[in-house]
Structure formats: C-alpha cells, structure tokens
Scaffold this motif. Structure first.
Motif, short mmCIF file in Angstrom:
data_model
loop_
_atom_site.label_atom_id
_atom_site.label_comp_id
_atom_site.label_asym_id
_atom_site.label_seq_id
_atom_site.Cartn_x
_atom_site.Cartn_y
_atom_site.Cartn_z
N SER A 156 34.46 46.04 42.25
CA SER A 156 33.51 45.05 41.75
C SER A 156 32.85 45.59 40.49
O SER A 156 32.58 46.79 40.38
CB SER A 156 32.43 44.74 42.79
N ALA A 208 37.03 39.92 44.77
CA ALA A 208 36.78 39.03 43.64
C ALA A 208 35.33 38.57 43.59
O ALA A 208 34.67 38.41 44.61
CB ALA A 208 37.70 37.82 43.70
N ASP A 217 41.10 38.73 41.00
CA ASP A 217 41.29 39.78 41.98
C ASP A 217 42.77 40.01 42.24
O ASP A 217 43.56 39.06 42.32
CB ASP A 217 40.59 39.39 43.29
N LEU A 259 36.66 38.64 33.14
CA LEU A 259 37.18 38.94 34.46
C LEU A 259 38.32 37.98 34.79
O LEU A 259 38.11 36.77 34.92
CB LEU A 259 36.06 38.80 35.50
N GLU A 313 39.18 44.02 41.10
CA GLU A 313 38.93 43.07 40.02
C GLU A 313 39.59 43.59 38.75
O GLU A 313 39.47 44.77 38.42
CB GLU A 313 37.43 42.88 39.79
#
Length: 488
Positions: A172, A2, A96, A93, A101
């Motif tokens: 990521s 995350a 996680d 976003l 992600e």
C-alpha cells in the motif's frame, strides 16, 4: 492490497501520458518475483508488452489489465509547516497485482500536479530504483522499484534532462498525509473508512483490540520507530521527512534527496534544500516522532467516537510516548550487534557514545569503520588495529579500542565467529552518492551497464565480493561535494 476507496474527494481517475520511443533503463527481477512476472535470460520480462505498460503508454500487458488508474488525494506538513492539500502530483496508481499496488512515478500530470509537469527525470528515477532495491537487500522495509523506463523526451529542471518513469511496488502507498487530509476536512466518515481499510488489509490484529483506532496508531508508530532506528544503523538519511512522505506501513518511501553518510557527521544534512538541517541525520528520530504526532492528531476524531475528548487526547499522548521506547530499544539492539556484542552490559551505551563522538570528530567513514571491526583480533595489541589510523586523536581512540577489546573478551567470543557475526549486520556495500552519480552519467549517454552492475553488487551488501572491492571505498575528496536537492 488495492486502494479501494473511491469518490472525487478521495481520488481522481488519471490516465498516464505516453512517452515517445520508450526503452528499458533498468528492471528488477527480484521485485518482479513479488508479482509473479517471469523474466528472460537478459533479466527483462518475457512478455515485451510490459515495456509499454511500465512506460505509461498502455494499460494492458499480456493478461494484466489496469483499466482504472487513479491518483489519490492527501495533505500534509512540509518542513514543519501545514501545506494543505497535496496528492499524487506525479504518481499514478495502476492497480493491484498479486497483493502489490503497482504505481508509475513520472507518467504525466494528475489532478494534483498543481504547477508541476507530472514527470520524473532519468537522474532521480535511477537513484530511486537503486536505493529501493538496495534498502530491500539491507533488510530495511521499503517500497520496491520494479523498473525504470526512459525516453528522450526533454524535461526541464535546473537544466534540460530526459524523462523516465519509475514503476514502484508496495502492499500500500497509503501515508500519514491521507489521514491528515480527511481529518483536516472534518470528514469523519472518510477518515473512518480509511482507517478501517488500513486495519483490515494490513493490521487485522487491531480490529479486535479494545480501542481499535488507538491500537492502529500504536502499530503504525512502532513500525516507523523501528524503521528510523534501522536507518540510523546504516547511516541512511531520507532528506525529506514530511508527513506526506511517511508510510502507514512503516516502509521507506518517496526517495528524493536521500543519501547514505560517507564520513560520519552526527548533524549530516543530505538535502541541499534543507538549509536549516531539519532533516539531518541526528534529528531523524525526533522528526519521525513529530510525524507520528501528526497521525495521532488526525486520528483524534475517531477516538472521540468512543471516548470523551480529554480522555482520547490522553490516550494518544500515552501512545506517542511508546515511540521513544520502541526506537531506543531497537537502536541500542542494532548498534550492539554492529559492535559485535551478543550480550547486554550496563556500560555498552557509554562505550558507543564515546565512539560516535570520535567518529564525528575525525570524520571517519561510517560504513567502512563498522565493517572493519570484524578484523580485530583480541589477542593483539591495540597498536596493530588498522582502524586507529583514521582518527586524529590517537590517545582517545586507543583508549576506546582498549576498552572495546576488554568488552569483547568478556563474552569469551572466538574472533572468527565474531567476524562472521559482524559481517552479517554491517554492510560492506552501500549506495554511495558518487557511485550513483557515475551510473547516472553513463546512463545519460545510453550506457545502462553500470546501473545493472551496481544493482547486482548492492543486492549482496554483506558479501565480500572481492572483485568489486573499489565499490566499498569511500569517496575521494574531489567526489565528496556531490549535492542532492528536492528537485527531481
């Protein structure tokens, strides 16, 4: 892992904007395995609440809670010009899950949308979904596409289209633009925090290096050098290699006006908006190197914490030189494999350069040609090689095939074994623009079967799949004019 940086200068809390009456357009059971998401016999999540989550209409699905979604700030160079602050203009976003992600693209406005609406349309979302998953199946590092959720909500681009949300997965989504953002602001504390986060989560070997931040630049450089060599080997053109579109993990990301070459053209441009050809096929390695130079410049303040300024700059220049070495080594290795060579000989690259020129001069289909090399029988005469019929200059191509067959014979390889080897590295199926367009046009009429079918075919790009032979054919002349631009 995350994105754990916080603060208004780094990111902004951002709630997705719901879409009316969402429906499934596509779902990748392959990508779902990354996050342990179970699917039913139809290939959709067993838990129906995932539709609302991946549409951006809710933040909870079963036992998964994403209560603090964000949009991140970054900056970058666009078409070689410093564009200043950019940021996640239409990407949110969620958080996680199982080391990945989860990001929604097209889920509404963010703090960084500027004049944009934060939305994505069905057309571009399907293209990103299909290409993300196709690249994964080709063995090329990429962000993944978990799903596309559609809605009849009208969205205005060149014409009126309908909305869609593409759910993306990656370890990521940090990009070179994140480093440029803090460096340009001279926010060294934030820059160091970002670099340390990337090292800890993705490049732990750098933390014990003599110069950790220099080693980080080298590692990111090497991954992206290898990545662009892999693109060249399958004829993939990204279309918009801006520094804010370059992954810090060496992943293919931000699928926009991309395209796989059909008929080979060394200076092929896939992006209609790229009139100067900055991001054409043959310039991709150079541009990727330029972007790594942007990263090196951004990282200079961190090296200066340990070294004199001039020494730090010299170290980074030396690191940048390694990009070309990694790229060249990888590119040559990949094309030797494409030609079916298992050994290295001095004149291999001259033979390859002659071939690429002939392919360019005759506009031969790139994918079909290399796949067809597996059918050559070294004991037969050159006149029986069917591939020669695609070339205008028969004399030159016959001379090339003569030299090529001699090179194959020098390895004492068995034709059948070599065909298996060649077919494992040269795909039969790629995401050709006309195939994607056909799937999109059907989807715009609420028929998503072709998206599903095409995704299934592209998930096995090296298999013969004789029942889908027409999907390996290059486009007919009337289908070659499909243009893709930055608009999405």
């Amino acid at each position: 892992m995350a994105f754990t940086l916080s603060g208004a200068d780094v990111c902004q809390p951002t709630l997705p904007t719901p879409i009316p009456d969402p429906y499934w357009v596509a779902f990748s059971s392959s990508a779902a395995k990354l996050i342990g998401l179970e699917v039913d016999d139809s290939g959709l999540p067993q838990d129906p609440t995932w539709l609302g989550l991946l549409a951006g209409n809710q933040l909870v699905a079963n036992n998964q809670h994403f209560l603090n979604p964000i949009a991140t700030a970054y900056s970058g160079h666009q078409f070689g010009v410093w564009a200043g602050q950019l940021g996640d203009g239409r990407a949110i976003l969620l958080g996680d899950i199982a080391g990945q992600e989860l990001q929604l693209k097209g889920a509404g406005k963010t703090h960084y949308s500027r004049m944009g609406d934060g939305r994505a349309v069905l057309r571009s979302s399907i293209r990103e979904y299909l290409c993300s998953e196709a690249m994964h199946s080709l063995g090329i590092p990429t962000t993944r596409a978990l799903s596309v959720v559609g809605s009849d909500l009208p969205i205005r681009r060149e014409t009126s289209e309908t909305a869609a949300v593409c759910a993306r997965l990656a370890p990521s989504f940090i990009r070179i633009g994140h480093f440029e953002h803090f460096s340009t602001q001279q926010n060294i504390a934030r820059l160091k925090e970002l670099a340390d986060l990337v090292m800890k989560n993705h490049y732990p070997e750098c933390m014990n290096a003599e110069s950790p931040y220099l080693d980080l630049v080298k590692k990111i450089s090497a991954r992206n050098a290898s990545l662009v060599a892999q693109w060249q080997a399958v004829g993939f053109c990204h279309g918009v290699l801006n520094s804010d579109n370059i992954s810090a993990l060496g992943l293919t990301m931000d699928y926009g006006p991309f395209g796989f070459m059909d008929y080979f053209q060394i200076d092929h441009i896939c992006n209609h908006s790229d009139q100067a050809g900055r991001y054409s096929y043959h310039r991709q390695p150079q541009i990727m190197h330029w972007n790594i130079a942007c990263l090196a410049s951004a990282m200079l303040p961190l090296l200066e914490l340990q070294e004199e300024s001039e020494t730090a700059m010299n170290l980074l220049r030396s690191a940048l030189d390694e990009f070309s070495d990694v790229y060249t080594q990888q590119w040559q290795a990949l094309f030797r494999q494409k030609l079916g060579f298992k050994t290295t000989q001095e004149d291999d690259m001259k033979l390859l350069e002659r071939l690429l020129q002939l392919l360019h001069d005759s506009r031969v289909d790139f994918t079909s040609f290399f796949r067809g090399l597996g059918n050559i029988l070294t004991h037969e005469s050159v006149e029986k090689i069917l591939l020669r019929n695609h070339f205008v200059n028969r004399e030159l191509i016959d001379k090339w095939f003569t030299d090529y067959v001699l090179r194959l014979k020098s390895e004492n390889s068995i034709d059948e074994e070599r065909k298996l080897f060649i077919n494992k590295v040269n795909p039969k199926f790629i995401l050709r623009n006309h195939l994607a367009q056909r799937a999109i046009e059907l989807a715009q009429r609420k028929d998503f079967s072709e998206v599903q079918k095409l995704n299934a075919i592209l998930s096995k790009p090296f298999d013969e799949q004789l029942e889908y032979a027409e999907y390996a054919d290059p486009p007919t002349p009337d289908l070659r004019a499909i243009e893709v631009s930055c608009s999405s």
